[in-house]
Motif scaffolding. Structure first.
Motif, PDB file in Angstrom:
ATOM      1  N   LYS A  20      -1.040   3.091   5.867  1.00 36.83           N
ATOM      2  CA  LYS A  20      -1.872   1.988   5.354  1.00 36.83           C
ATOM      3  C   LYS A  20      -1.685   1.823   3.850  1.00 36.83           C
ATOM      4  CE  LYS A  20      -5.456   2.270   8.895  1.00 36.83           C
ATOM      5  NZ  LYS A  20      -6.873   2.519   9.153  1.00 36.83           N
ATOM      6  N   ALA A  21      -1.648   2.946   3.132  1.00 36.58           N
ATOM      7  CA  ALA A  21      -1.434   2.887   1.681  1.00 36.58           C
ATOM      8  C   ALA A  21      -0.054   2.327   1.378  1.00 36.58           C
ATOM      9  CB  ALA A  21      -1.603   4.265   1.057  1.00 36.58           C
ATOM     10  N   LYS A  27       3.070  -4.497  -0.658  1.00 34.06           N
ATOM     11  CA  LYS A  27       2.671  -5.858  -1.040  1.00 34.06           C
ATOM     12  C   LYS A  27       2.649  -6.023  -2.552  1.00 34.06           C
ATOM     13  CE  LYS A  27      -0.138  -6.802   3.025  1.00 34.06           C
ATOM     14  NZ  LYS A  27      -1.501  -7.043   3.529  1.00 34.06           N
ATOM     15  N   HIS A  28       2.466  -4.900  -3.269  1.00 30.42           N
ATOM     16  CA  HIS A  28       2.424  -4.923  -4.730  1.00 30.42           C
ATOM     17  C   HIS A  28       3.761  -4.501  -5.350  1.00 30.42           C
ATOM     18  CE1 HIS A  28      -1.953  -4.564  -3.777  1.00 30.42           C
ATOM     19  NE2 HIS A  28      -1.945  -5.582  -4.620  1.00 30.42           N
ATOM     20  N   ASP A  30       5.548  -1.706  -4.675  1.00 29.61           N
ATOM     21  CA  ASP A  30       5.778  -0.266  -4.747  1.00 29.61           C
ATOM     22  C   ASP A  30       6.303   0.228  -3.402  1.00 29.61           C
ATOM     23  OD1 ASP A  30       4.755  -0.186  -7.335  1.00 29.61           O
ATOM     24  OD2 ASP A  30       2.711   0.102  -6.618  1.00 29.61           O
ATOM     25  N   ASP A  31       7.061   1.326  -3.427  1.00 33.48           N
ATOM     26  CA  ASP A  31       7.657   1.818  -2.183  1.00 33.48           C
ATOM     27  C   ASP A  31       7.160   3.213  -1.813  1.00 33.48           C
ATOM     28  OD1 ASP A  31       8.930   3.289  -4.115  1.00 33.48           O
ATOM     29  OD2 ASP A  31      10.930   3.026  -3.300  1.00 33.48           O
ATOM     30  N   HIS A  32       5.896   3.504  -2.061  1.00 36.08           N
ATOM     31  CA  HIS A  32       5.362   4.814  -1.721  1.00 36.08           C
ATOM     32  C   HIS A  32       4.071   4.683  -0.926  1.00 36.08           C
ATOM     33  CE1 HIS A  32       2.324   4.414  -4.888  1.00 36.08           C
ATOM     34  NE2 HIS A  32       3.294   3.931  -5.631  1.00 36.08           N
ATOM     35  N   GLY A  33       3.708   5.747  -0.242  1.00 35.55           N
ATOM     36  CA  GLY A  33       2.510   5.736   0.593  1.00 35.55           C
ATOM     37  C   GLY A  33       1.403   6.612   0.054  1.00 35.55           C
ATOM     38  N   LEU A  34       1.468   6.928  -1.243  1.00 37.23           N
ATOM     39  CA  LEU A  34       0.447   7.753  -1.870  1.00 37.23           C
ATOM     40  C   LEU A  34      -0.218   6.989  -3.002  1.00 37.23           C
ATOM     41  CD1 LEU A  34       2.382  11.115  -2.272  1.00 37.23           C
ATOM     42  CD2 LEU A  34       0.730  10.552  -0.507  1.00 37.23           C
TER      43      LEU A  34
END
Length: 49
Positions: A20-21, A27-28, A30-34
């Motif tokens: 989810k993150a 969408k902003h 960035d390519d991370h999930g943290l």
């Protein structure tokens, strides 16, 4: 040596990622999930893949 350590750290961070993150961050641009908490007045942390 440093490349091996970096690869291990990046793998551990990827395993901690939240789908989810990641979707919100993508969408902003960035390519991370943290989304690490930010200490007051300490700027920001950028994770690059």
């Amino acid at each position: 040596m440093a490349e091996t350590v970096l690869a291990e750290v990046m793998a551990e961070l990827a395993a901690l990622g939240d789908p989810k993150a990641r979707a919100v961050n993508e969408k902003h641009g960035d390519d991370h999930g943290l989304n690490p908490p930010l200490p007051e007045g300490r700027g920001f942390l950028t994770l690059q893949g």
